[in-house]
Design an enzyme around this catalytic site. Structure first.
Site, PDB file in Angstrom:
ATOM      1  N   LYS A 204       0.864  -1.177   0.000  1.00 38.73           N
ATOM      2  CA  LYS A 204       0.000   0.000   0.000  1.00 38.73           C
ATOM      3  C   LYS A 204       0.900   1.227   0.000  1.00 38.73           C
ATOM      4  O   LYS A 204       1.621   1.481   0.965  1.00 38.73           O
ATOM      5  CB  LYS A 204      -0.921   0.013   1.217  1.00 38.73           C
ATOM      6  CG  LYS A 204      -1.884   1.200   1.226  1.00 38.73           C
ATOM      7  CD  LYS A 204      -2.791   1.163   2.445  1.00 38.73           C
ATOM      8  CE  LYS A 204      -3.738   2.350   2.458  1.00 38.73           C
ATOM      9  NZ  LYS A 204      -4.605   2.364   3.646  1.00 38.73           N
ATOM     10  N   LYS A 256      -2.153  -1.662  -3.738  1.00 34.41           N
ATOM     11  CA  LYS A 256      -3.006  -0.474  -3.717  1.00 34.41           C
ATOM     12  C   LYS A 256      -2.118   0.766  -3.752  1.00 34.41           C
ATOM     13  O   LYS A 256      -1.186   0.851  -2.955  1.00 34.41           O
ATOM     14  CB  LYS A 256      -3.846  -0.472  -2.434  1.00 34.41           C
ATOM     15  CG  LYS A 256      -4.772   0.723  -2.278  1.00 34.41           C
ATOM     16  CD  LYS A 256      -5.525   0.653  -0.953  1.00 34.41           C
ATOM     17  CE  LYS A 256      -6.452   1.862  -0.797  1.00 34.41           C
ATOM     18  NZ  LYS A 256      -7.176   1.836   0.492  1.00 34.41           N
TER      19      LYS A 256
END
Length: 330
Positions: A204, A256
């Site tokens: 992330k 992400k």
């Protein structure tokens, strides 16, 4: 009249592009409704859905409208729904206690959706403190204002338990704390929730594309998250995070954002034998919607092209705010 046949190509890839039926038959990758997961926000105390200005078509749901959205997703064939709670501002505090309150908005929403769709839709929950803290960070702060990794892990263990008690199928730890997957897995197993899966937000990144999401969750963030989210300049680091998450018991892993990190997604997909997810985040959604609203791009084609690119890079599952719409089209 003489003809020199040897001057023209004998191999013509265009033969396989001649008609829609031909292109469909030879397509290497196909989207399916079961590839898609719908992220959804539910706002505590809301009397009607609240539009998110930076994400046209997306709302902060009421409890009733969330139930309806879950049913629509199930009927369209969407695989799952990822729930984010938006508490009342007055309930935010330094420890994010609303996130571990059994009657907090996210736990209530999990129970609502579970009562509505049961096991016919995979119910997933964001396991992070940022929605619930008055400082907006994903963890507990120390005396110097830094995120305290290990104190935060204790809070995550509590969150995992209350979300599992509420009936969630999958928890999604998104805080990027070191050791979070192992602590959450242990907490689930020790409280009789061995069947609850963990979707690790493995890579992330500290991205500029999260902007609209801040509005979606009513973020109170002060500063940035660069000390715990991954540096966009780093690729090998994501594979180190991947190895740690798998060793700690992750059932699924995620990258992400999606589009700016397709190279990372491909590396992760090549390296593992567990399901791989990618999150097409708020900024990615907003860019397409804004460009389409200005008449600069073909909206529907752009949506399908971005999702196909994410799947081509290796995602088995895609979190996208267009999940229900696209599933209906498919």
């Amino acid at each position: 009249m003489s003809t020199t046949y040897g001057t023209f190509p004998g191999s013509r890839p265009r033969r396989l592009r001649t008609t829609p039926a031909m292109r469909r038959m030879v397509a290497e990758y196909r989207l399916h409704p079961a590839d898609l997961i719908l992220p959804a926000f539910v706002r505590e105390g809301a009397g009607e859905p609240v539009p998110i200005s930076a994400m046209p078509g997306v709302v902060q749901h009421t409890r009733d409208s969330l139930r309806k959205a879950a049913v629509e997703a199930r009927e369209a064939g969407v695989a799952g729904i990822m729930l984010f709670g938006v508490p009342e501002d007055a309930k935010k505090d330094a420890l994010g206690t609303a996130g571990t309150d059994p009657d907090g908005i996210l736990q209530v929403a999990i129970r609502d959706v579970k009562a509505e769709v049961g096991d016919e839709l995979v119910i997933m929950s964001d396991l992070c403190l940022d929605e619930y803290t008055d400082h907006g960070h994903c963890g507990v702060l120390d005396s110097e204002g830094r995120v305290d990794n290990d104190a935060t892990l204790e809070r995550y263990a509590e969150m995992a338990q209350v979300q599992a008690d509420a009936g969630v199928h999958v928890v999604g730890p998104s805080g990027m704390m070191d050791g979070q997957i192992g602590v959450i897995r242990d907490a689930l197993d020790q409280t009789g929730h061995e069947d609850v899966s963990v979707l690790a937000y493995t890579a992330k990144y500290a991205s500029a594309f999260y902007g609209p999401f801040r509005e979606a969750i009513g973020s109170s963030l002060q500063g940035d998250r660069k000390t715990y989210q991954q540096d966009p300049a780093n690729a090998r680091e994501s594979l180190r995070e991947l190895a740690l998450d798998l060793a700690e018991g992750a059932d699924m892993v995620m990258v992400k954002p999606a589009l700016p990190y397709l190279d990372i997604l491909a590396k992760v997909a090549d390296a593992v034998d567990v399901p791989v997810a990618a999150y097409q985040i708020s900024g990615e959604y907003a860019m397409v919607e804004a460009a389409a609203a200005n008449g600069w791009i073909d909206r529907d084609r752009a949506i399908m092209e971005t999702l196909t690119g994410i799947k081509r890079a290796g995602a088995n599952m895609i979190l996208t705010y267009w999940a229900t719409e696209v599933a209906r089209q498919l």
